[in-house]
Write a protein that holds these residues in place. Structure first.
Motif, PDB file in Angstrom:
ATOM      1  N   LYS A 284     109.643 -72.732 -75.165  1.00 13.05           N
ATOM      2  CA  LYS A 284     109.862 -74.088 -75.291  1.00 13.05           C
ATOM      3  C   LYS A 284     108.885 -74.750 -76.346  1.00 13.05           C
ATOM      4  N   ASN A 285     109.187 -75.658 -77.106  1.00 13.61           N
ATOM      5  CA  ASN A 285     108.113 -76.422 -77.866  1.00 13.61           C
ATOM      6  C   ASN A 285     107.164 -77.124 -76.833  1.00 13.61           C
ATOM      7  N   PRO A 286     105.747 -77.068 -76.633  1.00 10.72           N
ATOM      8  CA  PRO A 286     104.919 -77.586 -75.792  1.00 10.72           C
ATOM      9  C   PRO A 286     104.788 -79.146 -76.250  1.00 10.72           C
ATOM     10  N   VAL A 287     104.664 -79.958 -74.953  1.00  8.78           N
ATOM     11  CA  VAL A 287     104.119 -81.205 -75.363  1.00  8.78           C
ATOM     12  C   VAL A 287     102.715 -81.372 -74.966  1.00  8.78           C
ATOM     13  N   ILE A 288     102.090 -82.269 -75.709  1.00 12.94           N
ATOM     14  CA  ILE A 288     100.778 -82.196 -75.570  1.00 12.94           C
ATOM     15  C   ILE A 288     100.071 -83.615 -75.630  1.00 12.94           C
ATOM     16  N   SER A 289      98.994 -84.094 -75.177  1.00 18.09           N
ATOM     17  CA  SER A 289      98.610 -85.325 -75.346  1.00 18.09           C
ATOM     18  C   SER A 289      98.222 -85.596 -76.792  1.00 18.09           C
ATOM     19  N   THR A 290      98.137 -86.927 -76.980  1.00 20.30           N
ATOM     20  CA  THR A 290      98.000 -87.477 -78.458  1.00 20.30           C
ATOM     21  C   THR A 290      96.116 -87.149 -78.681  1.00 20.30           C
ATOM     22  N   GLU A 291      95.424 -87.072 -77.678  1.00 18.62           N
ATOM     23  CA  GLU A 291      94.022 -87.127 -77.532  1.00 18.62           C
ATOM     24  C   GLU A 291      93.681 -85.668 -78.156  1.00 18.62           C
ATOM     25  N   HIS A 292      94.557 -84.791 -77.284  1.00 21.79           N
ATOM     26  CA  HIS A 292      94.518 -82.934 -77.510  1.00 21.79           C
ATOM     27  C   HIS A 292      94.936 -82.634 -78.941  1.00 21.79           C
ATOM     28  N   ILE A 293      95.885 -83.257 -79.461  1.00 20.25           N
ATOM     29  CA  ILE A 293      96.333 -82.992 -80.976  1.00 20.25           C
ATOM     30  C   ILE A 293      95.144 -83.481 -81.723  1.00 20.25           C
TER      31      ILE A 293
ATOM     32  N   ILE B  62      93.384 -69.947 -78.062  1.00 22.12           N
ATOM     33  CA  ILE B  62      92.778 -70.642 -79.412  1.00 22.12           C
ATOM     34  C   ILE B  62      93.170 -72.090 -79.163  1.00 22.12           C
ATOM     35  N   PHE B  63      94.389 -72.425 -78.569  1.00 21.76           N
ATOM     36  CA  PHE B  63      94.896 -73.725 -78.753  1.00 21.76           C
ATOM     37  C   PHE B  63      94.593 -74.667 -77.360  1.00 21.76           C
ATOM     38  N   GLU B  64      94.453 -74.053 -76.150  1.00 21.97           N
ATOM     39  CA  GLU B  64      94.256 -74.640 -75.021  1.00 21.97           C
ATOM     40  C   GLU B  64      95.686 -75.106 -74.703  1.00 21.97           C
ATOM     41  N   ILE B  65      96.654 -74.480 -75.073  1.00 23.04           N
ATOM     42  CA  ILE B  65      97.981 -75.165 -74.921  1.00 23.04           C
ATOM     43  C   ILE B  65      98.791 -73.924 -74.138  1.00 23.04           C
ATOM     44  N   ASP B  66      99.691 -74.620 -73.070  1.00 26.32           N
ATOM     45  CA  ASP B  66     100.483 -73.628 -72.309  1.00 26.32           C
ATOM     46  C   ASP B  66     101.754 -73.672 -72.925  1.00 26.32           C
ATOM     47  N   ILE B  67     102.195 -72.444 -73.396  1.00 24.97           N
ATOM     48  CA  ILE B  67     103.528 -72.443 -73.687  1.00 24.97           C
ATOM     49  C   ILE B  67     104.652 -71.820 -72.837  1.00 24.97           C
ATOM     50  N   GLU B  68     105.615 -72.571 -72.221  1.00 26.41           N
ATOM     51  CA  GLU B  68     106.505 -72.036 -71.267  1.00 26.41           C
ATOM     52  C   GLU B  68     107.760 -71.194 -71.795  1.00 26.41           C
ATOM     53  N   THR B  69     108.146 -70.195 -71.177  1.00 27.59           N
ATOM     54  CA  THR B  69     109.369 -69.314 -71.845  1.00 27.59           C
ATOM     55  C   THR B  69     110.628 -70.369 -71.647  1.00 27.59           C
ATOM     56  N   GLU B  70     111.442 -70.143 -72.491  1.00 27.01           N
ATOM     57  CA  GLU B  70     112.674 -70.970 -72.534  1.00 27.01           C
ATOM     58  C   GLU B  70     114.009 -70.113 -72.053  1.00 27.01           C
TER      59      GLU B  70
ATOM     60  N   LYS C  58     105.832 -58.422 -71.430  1.00 31.03           N
ATOM     61  CA  LYS C  58     104.485 -58.141 -71.260  1.00 31.03           C
ATOM     62  C   LYS C  58     103.827 -58.965 -72.662  1.00 31.03           C
ATOM     63  N   LEU C  59     104.547 -58.480 -73.812  1.00 26.09           N
ATOM     64  CA  LEU C  59     104.503 -59.202 -75.213  1.00 26.09           C
ATOM     65  C   LEU C  59     104.419 -60.825 -75.273  1.00 26.09           C
ATOM     66  N   SER C  60     105.576 -61.265 -74.181  1.00 25.00           N
ATOM     67  CA  SER C  60     105.550 -62.780 -74.471  1.00 25.00           C
ATOM     68  C   SER C  60     104.202 -63.266 -73.491  1.00 25.00           C
ATOM     69  N   GLN C  61     103.856 -62.481 -72.499  1.00 23.27           N
ATOM     70  CA  GLN C  61     102.549 -62.896 -71.585  1.00 23.27           C
ATOM     71  C   GLN C  61     101.211 -62.782 -72.599  1.00 23.27           C
ATOM     72  N   LEU C  62     101.505 -61.870 -73.283  1.00 23.53           N
ATOM     73  CA  LEU C  62     100.092 -61.580 -74.353  1.00 23.53           C
ATOM     74  C   LEU C  62     100.047 -62.918 -75.263  1.00 23.53           C
ATOM     75  N   ILE C  63     101.293 -63.235 -75.539  1.00 25.59           N
ATOM     76  CA  ILE C  63     101.452 -64.359 -76.663  1.00 25.59           C
ATOM     77  C   ILE C  63     100.876 -65.627 -76.037  1.00 25.59           C
ATOM     78  N   GLN C  64     101.384 -65.677 -74.807  1.00 25.24           N
ATOM     79  CA  GLN C  64     101.076 -66.956 -73.975  1.00 25.24           C
ATOM     80  C   GLN C  64      99.439 -67.118 -73.781  1.00 25.24           C
ATOM     81  N   LYS C  65      98.876 -65.911 -73.428  1.00 23.77           N
ATOM     82  CA  LYS C  65      97.279 -65.921 -73.116  1.00 23.77           C
ATOM     83  C   LYS C  65      96.659 -66.313 -74.583  1.00 23.77           C
ATOM     84  N   THR C  66      97.271 -65.618 -75.475  1.00 28.14           N
ATOM     85  CA  THR C  66      96.462 -65.652 -76.650  1.00 28.14           C
ATOM     86  C   THR C  66      96.663 -67.362 -77.381  1.00 28.14           C
ATOM     87  N   VAL C  67      97.632 -67.940 -77.153  1.00 26.57           N
ATOM     88  CA  VAL C  67      97.899 -69.320 -77.508  1.00 26.57           C
ATOM     89  C   VAL C  67      97.070 -70.279 -76.619  1.00 26.57           C
ATOM     90  N   LYS C  68      97.105 -70.016 -75.432  1.00 25.44           N
ATOM     91  CA  LYS C  68      96.080 -70.536 -74.642  1.00 25.44           C
ATOM     92  C   LYS C  68      94.776 -70.273 -74.788  1.00 25.44           C
TER      93      LYS C  68
END
Ligand code: EPU
Length: 337
Positions: free
Chosen positions: A240-249, A325-333, A313-323
């Motif tokens: 899913k496209n994550p929602v983050i705070s204005t501060e974070h962006i 670099i960007f401190e953002i959790d992306i949830e699976t759709e 496992k690839l999806s988990q690696l992507i989640q970890k890497t995104v987290k």
């Protein structure tokens, strides 16, 4: 109606994963569904619709009920609107084409979405500025425990972004058998604000589009970036496209000035996960027979005979890497099974 043992589900999931069902039953009518639920004993069940939003990581040790109940009926109509009842096993895109042939408006932006009618409300399918909830009236669903049919109004479905009560509190408790949608017969409300649609219509020199033109534009856009599951196994957007705070962006903009975002409220923005995954270096990455699509980083693909676990496992690696670099959790759709 017959129940078969040890059936491969490869042809029944758009990722094309070769997992097996302990037993499998093709259900084509509502009375059949009632009968099979009454007689199943203690065997767990697994509901299969179009199989377009799941990743199978193991065999399904359950009775798989493949919901193939078909039919489209007019419930009511006047000069301006028509309300249709569509049974769960109808293919979503075939239904969109039926609407275009009858000049019924409201679902043209949802052209070419894989899957069936019965699963569309579960994740409130959406694309190019329109969601199922915009045309949804109600749905009928069978209670798995006592086989009674309940009508769920739009409010009762608790729709959100790729969300509904059927994914939350009522998960596994009801089986959707039909969906009622309200569509326009004339004076269609066209949704063309999505940038890619505008560009596509301009390129085709269309200034006064019909619902058929919009559908064609959407089909062209989808075909240009989303892989056809008949050719390359996939389940559309994996995250899913994550929602983050204005501060974070605002903090992220220091390091990533070109990060795209869409305002949700005065405190929150939505960030395209595809952009984050591309920036994290995964776009087009191929590992043997699976990987990340080269035209849309939000889509994971099976190039043939991939193991669902490898993709997971690839999806988990992507989640970890995104987290990282960007401190953002992306949830699976996609539902991971
Ligand atoms: N982007 C990239 N790189 C990529 C992909 C996307 O940078 O590889 C960025 C771009 O900035 C682009 C933006 O992401 O402008 C948005 O991309 P796109 O228009 O392709 O939409 P999306 O947010 O990636 C969502 C839905 C899709 C739906 C499209 C169009 C979700 C999880 N996905 O994707 O739905 O078709 O919008 O409305 O909300 C699905 O759910 O399976 C699905 C395909």
């Amino acid at each position: 109606m017959s129940v078969s043992q040890h059936v491969s589900l490869k042809a029944h999931n758009s990722f094309g994963i070769d997992a097996q069902a302990t037993s499998y039953c093709n259900v084509t009518t509502v009375p059949q569904l009632e009968e099979v639920l009454k007689n199943k004993g203690n065997e767990p069940i697994f509901i299969l619709g179009g199989g377009s939003n799941m990743l199978l990581t193991k065999n399904i040790e359950a009775l798989v009920l493949h919901i193939n109940i078909k039919g489209i009926e007019i419930v009511e109509e006047d000069d301006d609107y028509v309300q249709l009842k569509i049974y769960a096993g109808e293919n979503w895109h075939n239904f969109v084409q039926y609407c275009l042939n009858h000049n019924y408006g409201g679902v043209e932006n949802l052209s070419l979405i894989p899957g069936n009618i019965g699963t569309a409300p579960i994740q409130n399918i959406g694309a190019y500025g329109v969601e199922l909830k915009d045309v949804f009236v109600s749905c009928e669903a069978m209670n798995v425990k006592d086989q009674t049919i309940k009508t769920f109004t739009k409010d009762e479905c608790e729709f959100g972004y790729r969300e509904s009560i059927f994914k939350q509190n009522l998960k596994g408790k009801y089986i959707i058998v039909s969906v009622n949608l309200k569509l326009t017969k004339n004076k269609h409300h066209l949704f063309m604000d999505y940038g890619a649609i505008k560009t596509q219509l301009q390129a085709s020199k269309i200034t006064n589009p019909t619902i058929q033109d919009i559908s064609k534009a959407v089909i062209d856009i989808r075909q240009s970036k989303l892989p056809d599951p008949k050719e390359i196994g996939n389940s559309g957007s994996f995250f899913k496209n994550p929602v983050i705070s204005t501060e974070h962006i605002n903090q992220l903009k220091d390091n990533f000035p070109d990060i795209p975002s869409y305002i949700i409220s005065d405190k929150e923005v939505k960030v395209p996960a595809g952009w984050l995954i591309e920036k994290a270096g995964f776009k087009g990455k191929r590992f043997n027979n699976y990987g990340v699509h080269n035209k849309q980083a939000l889509v994971l693909v099976n190039y043939g005979n991939a193991d669902g676990n490898d993709i997971y496992k690839l999806s988990q690696l992507i989640q970890k890497t995104v987290k990282r670099i960007f401190e953002i959790d992306i949830e699976t759709e996609v539902n991971i099974i």
